[in-house]
Write a protein that holds these residues in place. Structure first.
Motif, PDB file in Angstrom:
ATOM      1  N   ARG A  80       0.794  -0.893  -0.153  1.00  0.00           N
ATOM      2  CA  ARG A  80       0.343   0.337  -0.216  1.00  0.00           C
ATOM      3  C   ARG A  80       0.736   1.790  -0.094  1.00  0.00           C
ATOM      4  O   ARG A  80       0.455   2.372  -0.258  1.00  0.00           O
ATOM      5  CB  ARG A  80      -0.548   0.348   1.372  1.00  0.00           C
ATOM      6  CG  ARG A  80      -1.924  -1.164   1.122  1.00  0.00           C
ATOM      7  CD  ARG A  80      -3.071  -0.809   2.223  1.00  0.00           C
ATOM      8  NE  ARG A  80      -4.042   0.036   1.865  1.00  0.00           N
ATOM      9  CZ  ARG A  80      -4.865  -0.476   0.984  1.00  0.00           C
ATOM     10  NH1 ARG A  80      -5.429  -0.966   0.361  1.00  0.00           N
ATOM     11  NH2 ARG A  80      -6.300   1.535   0.974  1.00  0.00           N
ATOM     12  N   MET A  81       1.993   1.551   0.215  1.00  0.00           N
ATOM     13  CA  MET A  81       2.924   2.792   0.859  1.00  0.00           C
ATOM     14  C   MET A  81       3.181   2.218  -0.566  1.00  0.00           C
ATOM     15  O   MET A  81       4.140   3.661  -0.824  1.00  0.00           O
ATOM     16  CB  MET A  81       4.010   2.019   2.130  1.00  0.00           C
ATOM     17  CG  MET A  81       4.639   3.458   2.390  1.00  0.00           C
ATOM     18  SD  MET A  81       5.407   3.409   3.587  1.00  0.00           S
ATOM     19  CE  MET A  81       7.049   2.466   2.851  1.00  0.00           C
ATOM     20  N   ILE A  82       3.846   1.566  -1.293  1.00  0.00           N
ATOM     21  CA  ILE A  82       4.245   1.748  -2.562  1.00  0.00           C
ATOM     22  C   ILE A  82       3.604   2.637  -2.892  1.00  0.00           C
ATOM     23  O   ILE A  82       4.020   3.063  -4.411  1.00  0.00           O
ATOM     24  CB  ILE A  82       4.683   0.060  -2.849  1.00  0.00           C
ATOM     25  CG1 ILE A  82       5.861  -0.272  -2.025  1.00  0.00           C
ATOM     26  CG2 ILE A  82       5.460  -0.142  -4.493  1.00  0.00           C
ATOM     27  CD1 ILE A  82       6.477  -1.813  -2.329  1.00  0.00           C
ATOM     28  N   ASP A  89       4.617  10.121  -6.680  1.00  0.00           N
ATOM     29  CA  ASP A  89       5.784  10.403  -7.693  1.00  0.00           C
ATOM     30  C   ASP A  89       6.029   9.114  -8.672  1.00  0.00           C
ATOM     31  O   ASP A  89       6.336   8.120  -8.693  1.00  0.00           O
ATOM     32  CB  ASP A  89       7.312   9.820  -7.242  1.00  0.00           C
ATOM     33  CG  ASP A  89       7.981  10.631  -7.356  1.00  0.00           C
ATOM     34  OD1 ASP A  89       8.309  10.407  -8.486  1.00  0.00           O
ATOM     35  OD2 ASP A  89       9.643  10.004  -6.945  1.00  0.00           O
ATOM     36  N   PRO A  90       5.652   9.282  -9.376  1.00  0.00           N
ATOM     37  CA  PRO A  90       5.361   8.473 -10.487  1.00  0.00           C
ATOM     38  C   PRO A  90       7.241   7.968 -11.833  1.00  0.00           C
ATOM     39  O   PRO A  90       6.648   6.314 -11.610  1.00  0.00           O
ATOM     40  CB  PRO A  90       5.308   9.728 -12.568  1.00  0.00           C
ATOM     41  CG  PRO A  90       4.251  10.825 -11.603  1.00  0.00           C
ATOM     42  CD  PRO A  90       4.988  10.621 -10.431  1.00  0.00           C
ATOM     43  N   GLN A  91       7.693   7.785 -11.174  1.00  0.00           N
ATOM     44  CA  GLN A  91       9.809   7.854 -11.275  1.00  0.00           C
ATOM     45  C   GLN A  91       9.667   6.629 -10.517  1.00  0.00           C
ATOM     46  O   GLN A  91      10.284   6.005 -10.508  1.00  0.00           O
ATOM     47  CB  GLN A  91      10.136   8.935 -11.345  1.00  0.00           C
ATOM     48  CG  GLN A  91      10.714  10.155 -12.017  1.00  0.00           C
ATOM     49  CD  GLN A  91      10.489   9.757 -13.593  1.00  0.00           C
ATOM     50  OE1 GLN A  91      11.091   8.672 -14.009  1.00  0.00           O
ATOM     51  NE2 GLN A  91       9.906  10.521 -14.466  1.00  0.00           N
ATOM     52  N   HIS A  96      10.781   0.645  -7.892  1.00  0.00           N
ATOM     53  CA  HIS A  96      10.203  -0.341  -7.364  1.00  0.00           C
ATOM     54  C   HIS A  96       9.858  -1.543  -9.157  1.00  0.00           C
ATOM     55  O   HIS A  96       9.679  -2.516  -8.340  1.00  0.00           O
ATOM     56  CB  HIS A  96       8.265   0.049  -7.260  1.00  0.00           C
ATOM     57  CG  HIS A  96       8.316   1.200  -6.110  1.00  0.00           C
ATOM     58  ND1 HIS A  96       8.892   0.941  -4.999  1.00  0.00           N
ATOM     59  CD2 HIS A  96       7.833   1.584  -6.019  1.00  0.00           C
ATOM     60  CE1 HIS A  96       9.069   1.443  -4.374  1.00  0.00           C
ATOM     61  NE2 HIS A  96       8.476   2.747  -4.809  1.00  0.00           N
ATOM     62  N   LEU A  97       9.779  -1.452 -10.026  1.00  0.00           N
ATOM     63  CA  LEU A  97       9.927  -2.799 -11.290  1.00  0.00           C
ATOM     64  C   LEU A  97      11.237  -3.138 -11.135  1.00  0.00           C
ATOM     65  O   LEU A  97      11.438  -4.595 -11.436  1.00  0.00           O
ATOM     66  CB  LEU A  97       8.981  -2.026 -12.304  1.00  0.00           C
ATOM     67  CG  LEU A  97       7.548  -1.428 -12.689  1.00  0.00           C
ATOM     68  CD1 LEU A  97       7.513  -1.163 -14.264  1.00  0.00           C
ATOM     69  CD2 LEU A  97       6.865  -2.740 -11.882  1.00  0.00           C
ATOM     70  N   MET A 103       6.948  -6.147  -9.148  1.00  0.00           N
ATOM     71  CA  MET A 103       6.331  -6.210 -10.487  1.00  0.00           C
ATOM     72  C   MET A 103       5.384  -7.333 -10.856  1.00  0.00           C
ATOM     73  O   MET A 103       4.795  -6.741 -10.899  1.00  0.00           O
ATOM     74  CB  MET A 103       7.747  -6.375 -11.099  1.00  0.00           C
ATOM     75  CG  MET A 103       7.060  -6.284 -12.741  1.00  0.00           C
ATOM     76  SD  MET A 103       8.903  -6.842 -13.888  1.00  0.00           S
ATOM     77  CE  MET A 103       8.349  -8.512 -14.250  1.00  0.00           C
ATOM     78  N   GLN A 104       5.859  -8.646  -9.853  1.00  0.00           N
ATOM     79  CA  GLN A 104       4.872  -9.264 -10.038  1.00  0.00           C
ATOM     80  C   GLN A 104       3.477  -8.928  -9.431  1.00  0.00           C
ATOM     81  O   GLN A 104       2.328  -9.060  -9.990  1.00  0.00           O
ATOM     82  CB  GLN A 104       4.625 -11.058  -9.178  1.00  0.00           C
ATOM     83  CG  GLN A 104       4.346 -11.961  -9.885  1.00  0.00           C
ATOM     84  CD  GLN A 104       4.529 -12.987  -9.547  1.00  0.00           C
ATOM     85  OE1 GLN A 104       5.744 -13.154  -8.211  1.00  0.00           O
ATOM     86  NE2 GLN A 104       3.904 -13.769  -9.476  1.00  0.00           N
TER      87      GLN A 104
END
Length: 120
Positions: A80-82, A89-91, A96-97, A103-104
């Motif tokens: 949820r934090m991520i 912050d879209p960057q 994270h990926l 990513m999964q």
């Protein structure tokens, strides 16, 4: 390969397209030239992204939250934090990926229709 194809065909018939796509992927890893695996995967992708899907956000959310895997992801405080960080912050998405587990989970939420991403 035949066993994977049979399993994927059964999952597809049961309407579990995401699981079927995962199994078709395993079959394609073993036999990259398998037309049955390629066509099955493609058919599942088409079904998943077009057939019977509603664009009503409430219906999409309700359907997604019936999936136990989605429930688990959404109840995870770290996830949820991520997701909140990704909104502000879209960057951060690219960072994270890099983590395969994150990513999964993000892809699962995307496939369920809970999040959308645009590629630039």
């Amino acid at each position: 390969v035949k066993a994977y194809l049979r399993k994927a065909n059964v999952l597809k018939a049961m309407g579990q397209t995401q699981k079927a796509m995962d199994v078709y992927s395993k079959a394609m890893e073993l036999d990259p030239n398998s037309d049955e695996a390629k066509n099955g995967y493609k058919d599942c992708a088409v079904r998943q992204y077009s057939g019977g899907r509603s664009n009503n956000p409430e219906e999409v959310r309700a359907r997604a939250m019936n999936d136990p895997e989605v429930q688990q992801i959404m109840s995870d405080p770290a996830m949820r934090m991520i997701l909140e960080q990704m909104q502000s912050d879209p960057q951060a998405v690219q960072e994270h990926l890099q983590n395969p587990q994150i990513m999964q989970k993000i892809m699962k939420l995307k496939d369920a229709g809970l999040i959308s991403m645009s590629y630039r």
